[in-house]
Write an enzyme that holds these catalytic residues in place. Structure first.
Site, PDB file in Angstrom:
ATOM      1  N   HIS A 188      -8.143   6.481   0.141  1.00 22.00           N
ATOM      2  CA  HIS A 188      -8.841   5.571   0.437  1.00 22.00           C
ATOM      3  C   HIS A 188      -9.401   4.821  -0.819  1.00 22.00           C
ATOM      4  O   HIS A 188     -10.491   4.296  -0.904  1.00 22.00           O
ATOM      5  CB  HIS A 188     -10.070   5.649   1.228  1.00 22.00           C
ATOM      6  CG  HIS A 188      -9.767   5.945   2.748  1.00 22.00           C
ATOM      7  ND1 HIS A 188     -10.393   7.201   3.447  1.00 22.00           N
ATOM      8  CD2 HIS A 188      -8.759   5.491   3.637  1.00 22.00           C
ATOM      9  CE1 HIS A 188      -9.879   6.930   4.660  1.00 22.00           C
ATOM     10  NE2 HIS A 188      -8.848   6.318   4.942  1.00 22.00           N
ATOM     11  N   ASN A 228     -19.886  -1.099  11.609  1.00 19.89           N
ATOM     12  CA  ASN A 228     -20.317  -1.623  12.904  1.00 19.89           C
ATOM     13  C   ASN A 228     -21.165  -0.852  13.706  1.00 19.89           C
ATOM     14  O   ASN A 228     -21.363  -1.079  14.885  1.00 19.89           O
ATOM     15  CB  ASN A 228     -19.096  -1.971  13.531  1.00 19.89           C
ATOM     16  CG  ASN A 228     -18.240  -2.868  13.196  1.00 19.89           C
ATOM     17  OD1 ASN A 228     -18.676  -4.472  12.928  1.00 19.89           O
ATOM     18  ND2 ASN A 228     -16.923  -2.701  12.535  1.00 19.89           N
ATOM     19  N   ARG A 265       1.007  -1.091   0.032  1.00 19.92           N
ATOM     20  CA  ARG A 265       0.124  -0.015  -0.034  1.00 19.92           C
ATOM     21  C   ARG A 265       1.002   1.304   0.024  1.00 19.92           C
ATOM     22  O   ARG A 265       1.753   1.398   0.928  1.00 19.92           O
ATOM     23  CB  ARG A 265      -0.805  -0.037   1.334  1.00 19.92           C
ATOM     24  CG  ARG A 265      -1.750   1.111   1.310  1.00 19.92           C
ATOM     25  CD  ARG A 265      -2.609   1.146   2.609  1.00 19.92           C
ATOM     26  NE  ARG A 265      -3.389   2.402   2.477  1.00 19.92           N
ATOM     27  CZ  ARG A 265      -3.920   2.941   3.736  1.00 19.92           C
ATOM     28  NH1 ARG A 265      -3.298   2.645   4.736  1.00 19.92           N
ATOM     29  NH2 ARG A 265      -4.702   4.179   3.495  1.00 19.92           N
ATOM     30  N   PHE A 307     -14.130   5.186  18.034  1.00 25.46           N
ATOM     31  CA  PHE A 307     -15.667   5.726  18.217  1.00 25.46           C
ATOM     32  C   PHE A 307     -16.136   4.688  19.148  1.00 25.46           C
ATOM     33  O   PHE A 307     -17.306   5.393  19.894  1.00 25.46           O
ATOM     34  CB  PHE A 307     -16.029   5.248  16.766  1.00 25.46           C
ATOM     35  CG  PHE A 307     -17.359   6.392  16.260  1.00 25.46           C
ATOM     36  CD1 PHE A 307     -16.762   7.303  15.628  1.00 25.46           C
ATOM     37  CD2 PHE A 307     -18.490   6.208  16.662  1.00 25.46           C
ATOM     38  CE1 PHE A 307     -17.659   8.167  15.232  1.00 25.46           C
ATOM     39  CE2 PHE A 307     -19.207   7.213  16.205  1.00 25.46           C
ATOM     40  CZ  PHE A 307     -19.044   8.199  15.398  1.00 25.46           C
TER      41      PHE A 307
HETATM   42  P1  AMP Z   1     -10.704   1.120  10.859  1.00 24.52           P
HETATM   43  O1  AMP Z   1      -9.812   2.368  10.818  1.00 24.52           O
HETATM   44  O2  AMP Z   1     -11.568   0.904   9.688  1.00 24.52           O
HETATM   45  O3  AMP Z   1     -10.196  -0.007  11.376  1.00 24.52           O
HETATM   46  O4  AMP Z   1     -12.058   1.832  11.865  1.00 24.52           O
HETATM   47  C1  AMP Z   1     -11.470   2.067  13.431  1.00 24.52           C
HETATM   48  C2  AMP Z   1     -12.731   2.724  13.912  1.00 24.52           C
HETATM   49  O5  AMP Z   1     -13.909   1.603  13.849  1.00 24.52           O
HETATM   50  C3  AMP Z   1     -12.699   3.005  15.278  1.00 24.52           C
HETATM   51  O6  AMP Z   1     -13.190   4.318  15.822  1.00 24.52           O
HETATM   52  C4  AMP Z   1     -13.507   1.968  16.212  1.00 24.52           C
HETATM   53  O7  AMP Z   1     -14.187   2.545  17.498  1.00 24.52           O
HETATM   54  C5  AMP Z   1     -14.508   1.513  14.997  1.00 24.52           C
HETATM   55  N1  AMP Z   1     -14.901   0.225  15.156  1.00 24.52           N
HETATM   56  C6  AMP Z   1     -14.111  -0.913  14.797  1.00 24.52           C
HETATM   57  N2  AMP Z   1     -14.829  -2.052  15.208  1.00 24.52           N
HETATM   58  C7  AMP Z   1     -16.025  -1.654  15.636  1.00 24.52           C
HETATM   59  C8  AMP Z   1     -17.240  -2.289  16.305  1.00 24.52           C
HETATM   60  N3  AMP Z   1     -17.219  -3.697  16.247  1.00 24.52           N
HETATM   61  N4  AMP Z   1     -18.125  -1.674  16.907  1.00 24.52           N
HETATM   62  C9  AMP Z   1     -18.256  -0.254  16.817  1.00 24.52           C
HETATM   63  N5  AMP Z   1     -17.026   0.439  16.268  1.00 24.52           N
HETATM   64  C10 AMP Z   1     -16.125  -0.272  15.802  1.00 24.52           C
END
Ligand code: AMP
Length: 403
Positions: A183, A337, A94, A286
């Site tokens: 992205h 999610n 990447r 989050f």
């Molecule tokens: P990413 O950069 O795609 O890995 O996303 C990270 C973000 O997704 C973080 O803010 C996490 O809190 C949120 N996140 C990841 N898994 C979950 C889940 N199972 N439920 C709620 N939020 C999630």
């Protein structure tokens, strides 16, 4: 025991202090091994690897990216995947910024390495780290084809009206200032998957895609090609993110220089690490934000409202830019999610043909799926992204097409 790795692609995402990797079959999407080296250059780093249902964790000091990759190869060998002696079909990297130069997956040679190095001024936090991974693999796996897959590539052909910043055109031309978008690997993969799921050709569809992870961006895609996106010259523009602010009045920067006497590094830090949800509520994750909201934290509530407001602003903009929309798609950690967020983003839009089915939205289902009522004019979907698979497939294709 050494397992056959010659049909597998090693995908590497080399960041400033980490290396994430997956050894995978680009045909089936089967992930043989996944892992990450963390805290490169710090006193105590380590590796975590998952292979064949087993997890290995090891702590050690990892001086630099080459030491990190050596540890990756040793740990792969210990799991039975000796990629140094057994080989892999390709290594896919990447690379964050491809500038004007790179707009398709590219076989890496010395000229490509030099060009990625030159692009470091556009992505000082990312490209040098990507390059450290590439150069280390060159040394440790000589002879194995390496392919760079650029985060900006999908957005290379953005229409001029969407990619042009309204500043002095000569300055913009001299310094490569335009909207590049990021992205792209995710947006391209997800828009393709959405067409598959809807049983339609990408050329027939208008889509709005929200990639909401720690970084976040949206894209308006017409007939399989992007016509606009939220990230810009750098991954700072657009939506509110974990620790980045998204859109700002550019006048804030000189104001801070004059009044708070911040220098350029402090401003870079403020914008890349201390803004967004973290700046507003003290947390960039989050799930933590939601825990704070559940406990009545008002700063966290405001951060959530600002986040949703910004997503809706771009939803409105892209609805108008596209004229008509067939699908709205949520992807990445938050998008995949967080049913509450999806519901809040799309609330009150029935008159635009946009609705979600509450049961489908909140179902405990991790697969790609439609969450709008079957008869709603606009399909709303949750589509898990898989940037590693997209990189692995691109790498394998470049290798297959090599002269
Ligand atoms: P990413 O950069 O795609 O890995 O996303 C990270 C973000 O997704 C973080 O803010 C996490 O809190 C949120 N996140 C990841 N898994 C979950 C889940 N199972 N439920 C709620 N939020 C999630």
């Amino acid at each position: 025991m050494s397992k056959a790795a010659e049909d597998l692609v090693l995908v590497i995402n080399s960041g400033s202090s980490s290396i994430k990797y997956q050894l995978m079959d680009p045909e089936s999407g089967m992930v043989a091994v996944s892992g990450a080296v963390e805290r490169i250059g710090e006193d105590e780093g380590g590796i975590e690897q998952h292979a064949d249902g087993e997890t290995v964790r090891q702590r050690s000091t990892i001086a630099d990216h080459q030491a990190g990759l050596r540890l990756v190869f040793d740990t792969l060998t210990a799991a039975g995947y000796d990629v140094v002696r057994g080989g892999v079909c390709a290594v896919g990297h990447r690379v964050v910024h491809g500038g004007e130069v790179f707009y398709r997956p590219t076989l890496i040679d010395d000229t490509v390495i030099a060009a990625i190095r030159e692009l470091a001024s556009l992505a000082p936090l990312h490209n040098p780290a990507n390059l450290a991974g590439i150069e280390s693999v060159c040394e440790l796996l000589p002879g194995v084809p390496q392919v760079a897959v650029f985060d900006t590539a999908f957005f290379h052909s953005l229409p001029a009206a969407a990619k042009t910043y309204a500043i002095d055109a000569k300055i913009a031309a001299a310094y490569g200032i335009r909207k590049y978008g990021f992205h792209g690997t995710s947006h391209e993969y997800v828009s393709g998957r959405t067409a598959e799921l809807l049983g339609r050709a990408p050329a027939e569809l208008n889509q709005i895609i929200f990639h909401l992870g720690n970084g976040a961006s949206a894209a308006a895609v017409r007939g399989g090609r992007p016509i606009d996106t939220t990230m810009g010259l750098t991954p700072l523009e657009g939506l509110v993110m974990g620790s980045r602010p998204g859109d700002l009045d550019p006048g804030i920067v000189p104001h801070l220089v004059r009044t708070a006497q911040l220098d350029i590094d402090q401003i870079d830090n403020l914008l890349n690490r201390d803004s967004g949800l973290k700046g507003l509520a003290g947390v960039n994750d989050f799930r933590e934000l939601q825990r704070l909201i559940a406990g009545g934290d008002q700063a966290a509530e405001l951060a959530y409202d600002v986040y949703v407001h910004r997503v809706r602003r771009y939803l409105g903009a892209y609805l108008i830019e596209l004229g008509a929309v067939d699908a709205i798609v949520f992807t990445a950690g938050v998008g995949e999610n967080n049913p509450q967020l999806r519901a809040d983003v799309l609330a009150g839009l029935t008159r635009f043909g946009i609705d979600i089915d509450p049961a489908a939205n909140t179902a405990k289902d991790r697969s790609a799926r439609r969450i709008s009522p079957a008869d709603a004019p606009v399909a709303v979907l949750v589509v898990p992204t898989d940037e590693e698979l997209a990189i692995a497939r691109a790498a394998r294709q470049v290798v297959a097409e090599r002269p």
